[in-house]
Design an enzyme around this catalytic site. Sequence first.
Site, PDB file in Angstrom:
ATOM      1  N   HIS A 100       0.700  -0.999   0.123  1.00  0.00           N
ATOM      2  CA  HIS A 100       0.045   0.031   0.107  1.00  0.00           C
ATOM      3  C   HIS A 100       0.829   1.232  -0.101  1.00  0.00           C
ATOM      4  O   HIS A 100       0.450   2.367  -0.530  1.00  0.00           O
ATOM      5  CB  HIS A 100      -0.957   0.203   1.322  1.00  0.00           C
ATOM      6  CG  HIS A 100      -1.715  -1.094   1.473  1.00  0.00           C
ATOM      7  ND1 HIS A 100      -2.136  -1.862   2.420  1.00  0.00           N
ATOM      8  CD2 HIS A 100      -2.925  -1.393   0.510  1.00  0.00           C
ATOM      9  CE1 HIS A 100      -2.963  -2.660   2.265  1.00  0.00           C
ATOM     10  NE2 HIS A 100      -3.724  -2.436   1.186  1.00  0.00           N
ATOM     11  N   LYS A 150     -17.562  -6.761   7.978  1.00  0.00           N
ATOM     12  CA  LYS A 150     -16.172  -7.528   7.583  1.00  0.00           C
ATOM     13  C   LYS A 150     -15.464  -7.887   8.863  1.00  0.00           C
ATOM     14  O   LYS A 150     -15.282  -6.963   9.677  1.00  0.00           O
ATOM     15  CB  LYS A 150     -15.521  -6.756   6.652  1.00  0.00           C
ATOM     16  CG  LYS A 150     -14.755  -7.406   5.584  1.00  0.00           C
ATOM     17  CD  LYS A 150     -14.037  -6.647   4.520  1.00  0.00           C
ATOM     18  CE  LYS A 150     -12.945  -7.373   3.748  1.00  0.00           C
ATOM     19  NZ  LYS A 150     -12.451  -6.208   2.867  1.00  0.00           N
ATOM     20  N   ARG A 194      -1.700  -5.947  -8.327  1.00  0.00           N
ATOM     21  CA  ARG A 194      -0.571  -6.689  -8.098  1.00  0.00           C
ATOM     22  C   ARG A 194      -0.526  -7.774  -9.061  1.00  0.00           C
ATOM     23  O   ARG A 194      -0.697  -7.556 -10.365  1.00  0.00           O
ATOM     24  CB  ARG A 194      -0.661  -7.151  -6.630  1.00  0.00           C
ATOM     25  CG  ARG A 194      -0.404  -6.375  -5.556  1.00  0.00           C
ATOM     26  CD  ARG A 194      -0.887  -7.030  -4.030  1.00  0.00           C
ATOM     27  NE  ARG A 194      -2.304  -7.338  -4.281  1.00  0.00           N
ATOM     28  CZ  ARG A 194      -2.829  -7.703  -3.112  1.00  0.00           C
ATOM     29  NH1 ARG A 194      -2.407  -7.898  -2.114  1.00  0.00           N
ATOM     30  NH2 ARG A 194      -4.213  -8.198  -3.441  1.00  0.00           N
ATOM     31  N   SER A 219      -2.753  -7.645   2.911  1.00  0.00           N
ATOM     32  CA  SER A 219      -2.901  -7.752   4.386  1.00  0.00           C
ATOM     33  C   SER A 219      -3.593  -9.067   5.037  1.00  0.00           C
ATOM     34  O   SER A 219      -3.058  -9.506   5.956  1.00  0.00           O
ATOM     35  CB  SER A 219      -4.130  -6.665   4.397  1.00  0.00           C
ATOM     36  OG  SER A 219      -3.846  -5.433   4.018  1.00  0.00           O
TER      37      SER A 219
HETATM   38  O1  PNS Z   1      -8.928  -3.137   0.096  1.00  0.00           O
HETATM   39  P1  PNS Z   1     -10.321  -3.905  -0.198  1.00  0.00           P
HETATM   40  O2  PNS Z   1     -10.980  -4.341   0.703  1.00  0.00           O
HETATM   41  O3  PNS Z   1      -9.931  -4.639  -1.608  1.00  0.00           O
HETATM   42  O4  PNS Z   1     -11.323  -2.582  -0.735  1.00  0.00           O
HETATM   43  C1  PNS Z   1     -12.517  -2.521  -1.472  1.00  0.00           C
HETATM   44  C2  PNS Z   1     -12.997  -1.341  -1.287  1.00  0.00           C
HETATM   45  C3  PNS Z   1     -13.155  -0.473  -0.118  1.00  0.00           C
HETATM   46  C4  PNS Z   1     -12.428  -0.393  -2.328  1.00  0.00           C
HETATM   47  C5  PNS Z   1     -14.474  -1.580  -1.840  1.00  0.00           C
HETATM   48  O5  PNS Z   1     -15.179  -2.629  -1.092  1.00  0.00           O
HETATM   49  C6  PNS Z   1     -15.486  -0.301  -1.804  1.00  0.00           C
HETATM   50  O6  PNS Z   1     -15.435   0.593  -2.757  1.00  0.00           O
HETATM   51  N1  PNS Z   1     -16.553  -0.623  -1.185  1.00  0.00           N
HETATM   52  C7  PNS Z   1     -17.748   0.744  -1.013  1.00  0.00           C
HETATM   53  C8  PNS Z   1     -18.949   0.188  -1.458  1.00  0.00           C
HETATM   54  C9  PNS Z   1     -19.029   0.792  -3.096  1.00  0.00           C
HETATM   55  O7  PNS Z   1     -19.100   1.852  -3.476  1.00  0.00           O
HETATM   56  N2  PNS Z   1     -19.496  -0.429  -3.672  1.00  0.00           N
HETATM   57  C10 PNS Z   1     -19.609  -0.371  -5.035  1.00  0.00           C
HETATM   58  C11 PNS Z   1     -18.697  -0.454  -6.131  1.00  0.00           C
HETATM   59  S1  PNS Z   1     -17.741  -1.838  -6.179  1.00  0.00           S
END
Ligand code: PNS
Length: 163
Positions: free
Chosen positions: A17, A41, A94, A132
């Site tokens: 990150h 989560k 990645r 993570s």
């Molecule tokens: O680090 P991660 O867990 O891969 O991040 C995921 C994240 C936070 C980017 C994604 O879950 C997110 O944007 N959640 C917010 C809800 C949302 O907007 N959902 C619709 C688009 S997919």
Amino acid sequence: MSVAVYPGSFDPITNGHTSILRSGLVAFEKIVVAVLHNPRKNALFTVDERIEMIRESVEEMGEDPGRVEVDTFDGLLVDYCKRKNARIILRGLRAVADFEYELQMANMNRHLNSEVETVFIMADDAYFYVSSNLIKEAATLGGDVKELVPGPVASRLLAKLGR
Ligand code: PNS
């Protein structure tokens, strides 16, 4: 001013990150690191702990703290971007395994708000396989992960795991 939102779970922030954040700061004037507040989560660290670790890691990186905001969000990411006046979502890529999930999210976000663009930055190859989840698994089983996470995270991981 070019503002990008760098969203994620960051449970915890890793060197993968921080490498993306460092590269992102070459491209954008300001980056908002946005920790998803998702009570469903199963997280190891609380949102407050994750935010603190990100702030400490940015300090350790020696980046201008005025260019990095650390925040939390819930609800739709594109709505959060709008509130932050950000037209860019920054995501790290990645290995190929990330690609399909990232493509789906980028397309969904574009569908929800076509004014917000997703920009991908490749993670530093030294951290290409760092996630993570793997960090947490290895650390829980006694593995040494301190070269894969920022200093403040390494000490908090050990404390969290009672070591
Ligand atoms: O680090 P991660 O867990 O891969 O991040 C995921 C994240 C936070 C980017 C994604 O879950 C997110 O944007 N959640 C917010 C809800 C949302 O907007 N959902 C619709 C688009 S997919």
